[in-house]
Write an enzyme that holds these catalytic residues in place. Structure first.
Site, PDB file in Angstrom:
ATOM      1  N   THR A  78     119.203  63.783  92.275  1.00  0.00           N
ATOM      2  CA  THR A  78     120.761  63.100  92.542  1.00  0.00           C
ATOM      3  C   THR A  78     121.722  63.818  91.825  1.00  0.00           C
ATOM      4  O   THR A  78     121.490  64.628  91.136  1.00  0.00           O
ATOM      5  CB  THR A  78     120.591  61.502  92.157  1.00  0.00           C
ATOM      6  N   ARG A 126     126.149  53.645 100.337  1.00  0.00           N
ATOM      7  CA  ARG A 126     124.695  54.174 100.558  1.00  0.00           C
ATOM      8  C   ARG A 126     124.556  54.184 101.950  1.00  0.00           C
ATOM      9  O   ARG A 126     124.902  53.604 102.665  1.00  0.00           O
ATOM     10  CB  ARG A 126     123.852  52.825  99.820  1.00  0.00           C
TER      11      ARG A 126
HETATM   12  N1  GLY Z   1     117.600  58.374  95.985  1.00  0.00           N
HETATM   13  C1  GLY Z   1     117.605  58.017  94.595  1.00  0.00           C
HETATM   14  C2  GLY Z   1     118.049  56.834  94.279  1.00  0.00           C
HETATM   15  O1  GLY Z   1     118.835  56.293  95.006  1.00  0.00           O
HETATM   16  O2  GLY Z   1     117.961  56.225  93.190  1.00  0.00           O
END
Ligand code: GLY
Length: 563
Positions: free
Chosen positions: A372, A99
């Site tokens: 996504t 992340r």
């Molecule tokens: N940006 C979408 C998520 O991380 O869920």
């Protein structure tokens, strides 16, 4: 009498013939050994070729991920981040968190004006929205631990694809058109995607190919410490951003323990915080487990009710409890326990919808981008990889480096920009997800692997922002409770509730009118009209004879490839 018998036989044959046709239509690609399902055929093909050439699922992960960065710039990325859940052939499981992180210079109120109001677009558009990218670190970390092919080999077909170019699909043509005004707004000049691209045009990515070649030559340090890092930082800063060379040099992917839980004879293995996906999925599934969903029927009033009420309660908790586990303490085991699920569902009744206002915790609406992408891989050795990766919004922050050839994320928007506002219960909503230097922002990404009776059963995931969790849920339920095949489960109409707003979103014109009217009578607000599609699932099912069925979502350009 004879005539009647003949008519009966004819009708019987016709009905069965129809059934066969229906089944053929709704069955996905079947392969014997290995499969890759992703948002673009080019990426699935490259991943599958890596497997055919002897690579394993982790080699194919690197290839597929980077091929998506070329073929699917909408969400595939070098400038974003993601999560991977794996299950090896020997049953070992794990998760990798790559992340994005808040830059060192970030602070809690960075998106607020002097009056404490959120400044429009500051966390979504342009350089201030960019979190420190994690994708390259993730790919190289996974590959270092489990890969078998040299990364230089894996990168070859990806670089060739960037040079050769990618054919524009109809859906892509529409997507590019939709975002061109924002490309202009976020960038000082027009970018390659600013042109009027049409279906069947070929877009080449020479600058991206050069970046990938440097990574091929110098490894992951090229991106975090080398020439690419320097170019990236000077570009972001020239556009008003705050990411430094120190931010890049300090970035590391993190191995995490996945969330695991039982549902009937299934074991679900899903992503742990800083994604909310696994915890929320567990909470929902534990809450619905005691109900006879298979008896209620697929998308029946009762099934929708139970699932909605479980979702309502889980999403309320999500906003309150979840954040980066390196910064906040999350009562994870309690949240996903059977006892907690029972307590949470105690006030549910089939007679009447619960009001979200009567459900603690928090008071923050989840506003998340849904652009996504997800890919699922099973290799010929029995290893499985489930990856969801993102730039957050479509084309991320829309900020594009012409020199490096890729978009940067706007993942900073996944933090709570204005936490600390007490709700009607006096609880402080979303503090767990407030901005802090080097913190990872909360996600909904839910890459998931399912075991049945101890064996690999399903690999599943999807884009869709906050709808990711509920789309993964419904796909698993469609197979397990409603006995659908993989493609059928992916095709089936989906609905979504996330506590606030207190609305059941349904894919338009896909649900039974009587069920909708019954739900309305029970007090549910149904939103069929404004709902976009809910999820674009990429999934693989292991069939009883050990062959694989792909589920590639018709809502996107998703494609299964394998052998
Ligand atoms: N940006 C979408 C998520 O991380 O869920």
């Amino acid at each position: 009498m004879k005539k009647i018998i003949l008519l009966f036989i004819f009708s019987f044959l016709l009905i069965n013939c129809k059934d066969v046709v229906k089944k053929e239509k709704t069955t996905g690609l079947i392969t014997q050994k290995a499969m890759v399902v992703s948002a673009r055929i080019e990426a699935s093909k490259i991943g599958s070729e890596i497997l055919k050439n002897g690579g394993n699922a982790f080699d194919a992960m690197a290839a597929t991920d980077l091929a998506l960065a070329v073929a699917y710039p909408f969400a595939g990325n070098l400038g974003g981040g993601g999560f991977m859940v794996y299950r090896k052939a020997d049953g070992e499981i794990g998760a990798l968190d790559y992340r994005e992180k808040a830059p060192l210079a970030a602070d809690r109120d960075m998106y607020l004006d002097n009056e404490g109001n959120v400044v429009k677009e500051k966390s979504t558009l342009g350089a201030m929205a960019v979190g420190v990218p994690g994708t390259l670190a993730g790919i190289f970390t996974a590959h270092k631990k489990f890969g078998t092919m040299p990364m230089s080999e894996i990168l070859k077909p990806v670089i060739a694809l960037a040079k050769r170019g990618v054919v524009v699909t109809k859906k892509q043509e529409d997507r590019i058109k939709n975002y061109q005004a924002l490309f202009l707004k976020a960038n000082k000049d027009s970018i390659p995607l600013s042109k009027k691209w049409k279906e069947n045009d070929t877009i080449k990515y020479p600058a991206l190919a050069e970046t990938l070649i440097r990574i091929q030559q110098n490894g992951v340090d090229e991106f975090y410490k080398g020439e690419t890092a320097k170019k990236m930082v000077s570009f972001i800063q020239a556009n008003g951003g705050i990411i430094t060379l120190e931010d890049l040099a300090k970035y590391e992917a993190r191995w995490r323990t996945p969330v695991t839980f039982k549902y009937d004879n299934l074991k679900i293995i899903s992503m742990s915080p800083p994604s909310s996906g696994g915890v929320a999925l567990a909470q929902i599934m534990k809450a619905i487990e005691p109900y006879d969903l298979d008896q209620f029927g697929h998308n029946s009033t009762k099934s929708i009710q139970v699932i909605t009420e479980a979702e309502r309660r889980a999403y309320a908790d999500r906003s309150f409890f979840l954040g980066d586990p390196d910064f906040v303490t999350i009562p994870q085991q309690e949240l996903i326990s059977k006892e907690y699920a029972t307590k949470r569902m105690a006030d549910f009744s089939f007679e009447k919808a619960t009001k979200s206002a009567d459900v603690s915790h928090g008071n923050i609406e989840i506003v998340e981008s849904d652009e996504t992408t997800h890919y699922s891989i099973v290799d010929q050795f029995g290893n499985a990889v489930s990856v969801t990766t993102t730039l957050n919004g479509a084309y991320g922050s829309k900020l594009y480096s012409p020199e490096l050839g890729f978009f940067f994320n706007n993942e900073m928007d996944d933090f709570s920009s204005k936490p600390g506002v007490p709700n009607m219960f006096g609880l402080i909503g979303a503090k767990a997800n407030e901005i802090h230097p080097e913190k990872r922002m909360l996600s909904s990404m839910t890459p998931t692997i399912v075991e049945k009776n101890g064996k690999l059963f399903m690999v599943v995931g999807t884009p869709g922002g906050s709808t990711i969790i509920t789309s993964v849920l419904q796909t698993i339920l469609n197979v397990h409770e409603y006995k659908m095949g993989m493609q059928e489960a992916v095709n089936a109409a989906r609905f979504h509730h996330q506590w606030l707003p207190d609305v059941v979103k349904m894919e338009p014109k896909s649900f039974d009118k009587q069920a909708i009217s019954e739900l309305k009578d029970l007090g549910y607000t149904i939103d069929e009209t404004t709902s976009r599609i809910i999820g674009k699932v990429s999934a693989i099912l292991v069939l009883p004879n050990a062959s694989l069925e792909g589920g590639a979502d018709k809502r996107g350009d998703d494609t299964a490839v394998g052998f």
